[in-house]
Design an enzyme around this catalytic site. Sequence first.
Site, PDB file in Angstrom:
ATOM      1  NE  ARG A  47      -0.416   1.704   3.558  1.00 63.02           N
ATOM      2  CZ  ARG A  47       0.716   2.425   3.669  1.00 63.02           C
ATOM      3  NH1 ARG A  47       1.900   1.834   3.886  1.00 63.02           N
ATOM      4  NH2 ARG A  47       0.693   3.735   3.551  1.00 63.02           N
ATOM      5  N   GLY A  48       0.245   2.423  -0.117  1.00 64.39           N
ATOM      6  CA  GLY A  48       1.011   3.659  -0.269  1.00 64.39           C
ATOM      7  C   GLY A  48       1.166   3.913  -1.762  1.00 64.39           C
ATOM      8  CB  ALA A  49       0.527   6.948  -3.789  1.00 65.35           C
ATOM      9  NE  ARG A  91      -6.208   1.001  -2.009  1.00 59.30           N
ATOM     10  CZ  ARG A  91      -5.610   1.545  -0.939  1.00 59.30           C
ATOM     11  NH1 ARG A  91      -4.316   1.340  -0.711  1.00 59.30           N
ATOM     12  NH2 ARG A  91      -6.297   2.292  -0.102  1.00 59.30           N
ATOM     13  CD  GLN A 199      -3.771   2.860   6.632  1.00 60.42           C
ATOM     14  OE1 GLN A 199      -4.416   3.256   7.611  1.00 60.42           O
ATOM     15  NE2 GLN A 199      -4.325   2.694   5.455  1.00 60.42           N
ATOM     16  CG  ASP A 240      -3.011   8.283  -1.824  1.00 64.82           C
ATOM     17  OD1 ASP A 240      -2.988   8.782  -0.685  1.00 64.82           O
ATOM     18  OD2 ASP A 240      -2.649   7.118  -2.063  1.00 64.82           O
ATOM     19  CG  ASN A 250      -2.421  11.715   2.246  1.00 61.89           C
ATOM     20  OD1 ASN A 250      -1.826  10.851   1.608  1.00 61.89           O
ATOM     21  ND2 ASN A 250      -2.157  11.947   3.514  1.00 61.89           N
ATOM     22  CE  LYS A 251      -5.550   5.810   4.046  1.00 65.75           C
ATOM     23  NZ  LYS A 251      -6.513   4.951   3.314  1.00 65.75           N
TER      24      LYS A 251
END
Length: 353
Positions: A47-49, A91, A199, A240, A250-251
């Site tokens: 995970r993570g862009a 995603r 996270q 992201d 973003n998150k």
Amino acid sequence: MPHLKTIEWVDDKVRIIDQTQLPVNLAYVDITTIEEMFEAVKTMKVRGAPAIGVAAAFGLYLGIRDLPDNESMSNFITELKKKAEYLASSRPTAINLKWAIDRMQASFHSIEDTLTIANVKQILLEEAGHILVEDKKSCKAIGENGFEILKDYNTLLTHCNAGGLATVEYGTALSPVYIGKEKGKVFHVYVDETRPLLQGARITAFELKEAGIPVTLICDNMAAPVMAQGKIDAVIVGADRITANGDFANKIGTYSLAIIAKAHSIPFYVAAPLSSFDISLKTGNEIPIEERDADEIIHGFDCRTSPSDIQVYNPAFDVTPNKYVTAIITEKEVIYPPFEESISEVTAGGLLI
Ligand code: MRU
């Protein structure tokens, strides 16, 4: 400096850390098919862009490597496109995933007439390798550029995980922290827990502790009083997707953090590689926001945390308007408002670096 290997190409397989098991187990998983990669991205093992961009590049290669070498090139390309669309649907919010998939497909385009399918497969594998190596370099450069801005601060607040585990190595928002440590400056990092999937608590606190960086974990709803108490010098987060006007996704929880940082006159930085920019979108209103399963909220981590059979809304990301952003730190330069102009200048040479 960060020594955890988020994603690697080893023995004809992609090896990733299964981040769903952190911080309890540091477990590695080998991925050998595009379907396994789709599942790993969707369930956020990786995970993570930037990391999912690299994962998608290798995933696409895995999807075509067993196609017959004696097929027609046009059938091969039709298959490649189908696999690319399939992976891109894993995603929707982080543009890095689509950026990497597009870049893979463009890698042999101009010369495809003279190439065999075996040649194209080799080019695709090499291109995935380039994307991985370039991610390392960009993140390190983000760290160098970010450190110059942050070096007089002592305490930083971050949200979610934009560290080494969200990229190949140094991370984006945490890269200036790691570069700082290499240069002898130790920041103290406050980390938002980051509901619902934690996270911040599970991944950021874990990787900073592993790297010997002082960490204080707080619940998301504690950020305002912690700022009011003067404990935070600056906020730094990843992204992201950043649109042409500097709005960014973003998150979930980033937007409220930006508002409360502004309310306390605390600078708010975004750190991201150029592969996170989507200048085809004018504003953040156009960014597709992933909605995830209600279970993540009502039944997280094997424990029911609310009555069942209730309505739940679970957007995984939010969009922060550009007016809350002090600067965007990229591998190329630090971008300041007015963002429409500065983003247009920095991306003028194209985003395929
Ligand atoms: O849902 P996740 O864990 O993939 O979300 C990650 C984030 O929001 C990160 O901040 C973002 O991808 C930047 S990573 C360098």
